[in-house]
Design an enzyme around this catalytic site. Structure first.
Site, PDB file in Angstrom:
ATOM      1  N   GLN A 176       0.740  -1.278  -0.057  1.00 15.00           N
ATOM      2  CA  GLN A 176      -0.004  -0.316  -0.011  1.00 15.00           C
ATOM      3  C   GLN A 176       0.760   1.358   0.016  1.00 15.00           C
ATOM      4  O   GLN A 176       2.125   1.474   1.039  1.00 15.00           O
ATOM      5  CB  GLN A 176      -1.127  -0.082   1.370  1.00 15.00           C
ATOM      6  CG  GLN A 176      -1.745   1.135   1.342  1.00 15.00           C
ATOM      7  CD  GLN A 176      -3.344   1.540   2.616  1.00 15.00           C
ATOM      8  OE1 GLN A 176      -2.208   1.701   3.557  1.00 15.00           O
ATOM      9  NE2 GLN A 176      -4.548   1.505   1.624  1.00 15.00           N
ATOM     10  N   CYS A 226      -6.825   6.473   4.713  1.00 19.46           N
ATOM     11  CA  CYS A 226      -5.698   7.358   5.804  1.00 19.46           C
ATOM     12  C   CYS A 226      -6.490   8.855   5.859  1.00 19.46           C
ATOM     13  O   CYS A 226      -6.992  10.034   5.337  1.00 19.46           O
ATOM     14  CB  CYS A 226      -4.748   7.537   5.511  1.00 19.46           C
ATOM     15  SG  CYS A 226      -3.927   8.099   7.415  1.00 19.46           S
ATOM     16  N   GLY A 241     -13.689  -2.611   7.812  1.00 24.71           N
ATOM     17  CA  GLY A 241     -14.775  -2.245   8.910  1.00 24.71           C
ATOM     18  C   GLY A 241     -15.236  -3.787   9.870  1.00 24.71           C
ATOM     19  O   GLY A 241     -16.079  -4.252   8.923  1.00 24.71           O
ATOM     20  N   HIS A 272     -13.446   0.653   2.981  1.00 27.77           N
ATOM     21  CA  HIS A 272     -13.879   1.224   4.582  1.00 27.77           C
ATOM     22  C   HIS A 272     -15.744   1.409   5.134  1.00 27.77           C
ATOM     23  O   HIS A 272     -15.892   2.878   4.181  1.00 27.77           O
ATOM     24  CB  HIS A 272     -13.125   2.046   5.205  1.00 27.77           C
ATOM     25  CG  HIS A 272     -12.943   2.220   6.240  1.00 27.77           C
ATOM     26  ND1 HIS A 272     -11.889   1.211   7.487  1.00 27.77           N
ATOM     27  CD2 HIS A 272     -14.187   2.303   7.272  1.00 27.77           C
ATOM     28  CE1 HIS A 272     -12.594   1.869   8.257  1.00 27.77           C
ATOM     29  NE2 HIS A 272     -13.250   1.902   8.639  1.00 27.77           N
ATOM     30  N   ARG A 311      -8.796  -4.142  12.701  1.00 29.50           N
ATOM     31  CA  ARG A 311      -8.163  -4.260  14.070  1.00 29.50           C
ATOM     32  C   ARG A 311      -8.392  -5.738  14.337  1.00 29.50           C
ATOM     33  O   ARG A 311      -7.364  -6.645  15.467  1.00 29.50           O
ATOM     34  CB  ARG A 311      -9.252  -3.819  14.745  1.00 29.50           C
ATOM     35  CG  ARG A 311      -8.781  -2.130  14.628  1.00 29.50           C
ATOM     36  CD  ARG A 311      -9.611  -0.876  15.586  1.00 29.50           C
ATOM     37  NE  ARG A 311     -10.950  -1.225  14.930  1.00 29.50           N
ATOM     38  CZ  ARG A 311     -12.629  -1.408  15.514  1.00 29.50           C
ATOM     39  NH1 ARG A 311     -12.297  -0.623  16.912  1.00 29.50           N
ATOM     40  NH2 ARG A 311     -13.262  -1.734  14.408  1.00 29.50           N
ATOM     41  N   LYS A 359      -7.963   2.306  -1.371  1.00 29.15           N
ATOM     42  CA  LYS A 359      -9.133   1.654  -0.472  1.00 29.15           C
ATOM     43  C   LYS A 359      -9.535   2.389  -0.436  1.00 29.15           C
ATOM     44  O   LYS A 359      -8.776   4.225  -0.144  1.00 29.15           O
ATOM     45  CB  LYS A 359      -8.845   0.592   0.703  1.00 29.15           C
ATOM     46  CG  LYS A 359      -8.450   0.817   1.935  1.00 29.15           C
ATOM     47  CD  LYS A 359      -7.721  -0.156   2.939  1.00 29.15           C
ATOM     48  CE  LYS A 359      -8.756  -0.307   3.969  1.00 29.15           C
ATOM     49  NZ  LYS A 359      -8.813   0.821   4.807  1.00 29.15           N
TER      50      LYS A 359
END
Length: 348
Positions: A94, A123, A227, A192, A251, A164
């Site tokens: 990325q 981001c 997500g 996302h 995460r 993304k």
């Protein structure tokens, strides 16, 4: 005396086993599930962690975001930001960038060592947005599409290119952006389900992703949903709600690299694999080693007093001794290495 030109190798050939686009399009047929993807994590998705994820049914893995401007100009940044090996595939590198020139030079340098490039358009960090990187790009369709077009015109089918993105407050803006990206030649789009200003504590909006999926005319360009993939059960749920071809975890997989293998909690085998790859490859800063182990042990519900002890340790040798004092930590090649799911406590 004239210097010989530096010959940069071409991208390696894409075959079904390492072509990310083929994997994303076919996993529903071949594996009866969506493609499973470990997303980019600032600093954390480096080589040892990527290799652990690959042990547990992760189809595609991303590097952390690498800033093109620094990478193409600074050899020290190149050494610090990117390492790989022959087993690190399929791999998406990325990149954070805000212009075509840096992007093309970056792609030229890394494409022989990966299977695709992902442009970071999601981001939300203010410093990056101010520089026109990350989320800023979803509000600059012309620039983003020009970057996609430039890469695809040069490399075509030799290299996969992903973007993304995050959703806009107005979902139709996201639809327009995705249609333009398809026209520019992007291979797939990861969405996302949060806006630039949505906090991570708020739920990801899967209905917004579905809205976009249903309105993309070029069905040859698959969508990956990102997500709130925190457990194995979330994978199929997210795929069903969104209609996406693949599901990305960030995460969730940081705490449990075996998430895509169906483990509800991080198995002990992940810890042993992570120690092995970290010591085998070297180069991982101690703070990252420590924090990865913290995330995994916390997910295993190791008592808080031990977690606190772990975070007070200052070096790799001391940390390895601490693990040896409390757990049966097996080395690579020893019987039952990386076969245990439950914590092998010592003296219990």
């Amino acid at each position: 005396m004239e210097k010989s030109p530096v010959l940069i190798p071409k991208p390696k050939p894409l075959k079904p086993h390492n072509d990310p686009l083929h994997i994303i399009k076919t996993r529903r047929t071949t594996h009866k599930r969506p493609a499973t993807i470990a997303g980019p994590m600032v600093r954390y998705s480096k080589l040892p962690f990527r290799q652990v994820c690959r042990q547990y049914d992760t189809d595609i893995v991303y590097t952390p975001m690498i800033l093109a401007r620094e990478f193409v100009r600074n050899p020290h940044a190149r050494l610090a930001d990117f390492s790989t090996n022959s087993n690190d595939s399929p791999l998406i590198v990325q990149v954070g960038t805000n212009n075509v020139m840096d992007l093309l030079k970056f792609v030229e340098m890394v494409s022989p060592y990966c299977d695709g490039i992902g442009i970071n358009c999601g981001c939300p960090i203010k410093e990056q947005v101010r520089e026109g990187i990350g989320c800023a790009l979803i509000y600059n369709r012309e620039l983003l599409c020009s970057m996609v077009k430039a890469v695809k015109e040069k490399y075509g089918e030799m290299l996969r290119l992903e973007t993304k993105i995050r959703i806009h407050e107005d979902w139709d803006q996201t639809v327009r952006l995705c249609r333009d990206l398809c026209f520019a030649g992007v291979d797939w789009i990861t969405i996302h389900g949060r806006t630039k200003n949505t906090r991570s504590s708020q739920d990801s909006n899967f209905e917004a992703i579905r809205y976009v999926v249903d309105r993309i005319h070029d069905k040859e360009v698959p969508i990956v949903a990102n997500g709130d993939c925190l457990q194995w059960g979330d994978v199929q749920k997210i795929a069903d709600i969104t209609g996406a071809h693949g599901v990305m975890a960030v995460r969730g997989i940081l705490s449990n690299p075996a998430l895509f293998s169906g483990f509800k909690k991080c198995p002990w085998s992940c810890v042993e694999w992570f120690w092995y790859y970290t010591l085998e490859f070297g180069g991982l800063p101690y703070q990252l080693l420590q924090h990865h182990l913290y995330c995994m042990l916390e997910n295993m519900e190791v008592p808080r007093n031990l977690i606190k002890d772990l975070m007070n340790i200052k070096g790799t040798s001391e940390l390895l001794d601490w693990f040896g004092d409390h757990f049966e930590l097996r080395r690579y090649g020893e019987p039952r290495f990386a076969t245990c799911a439950d914590i092998p406590w010592k003296n219990q």
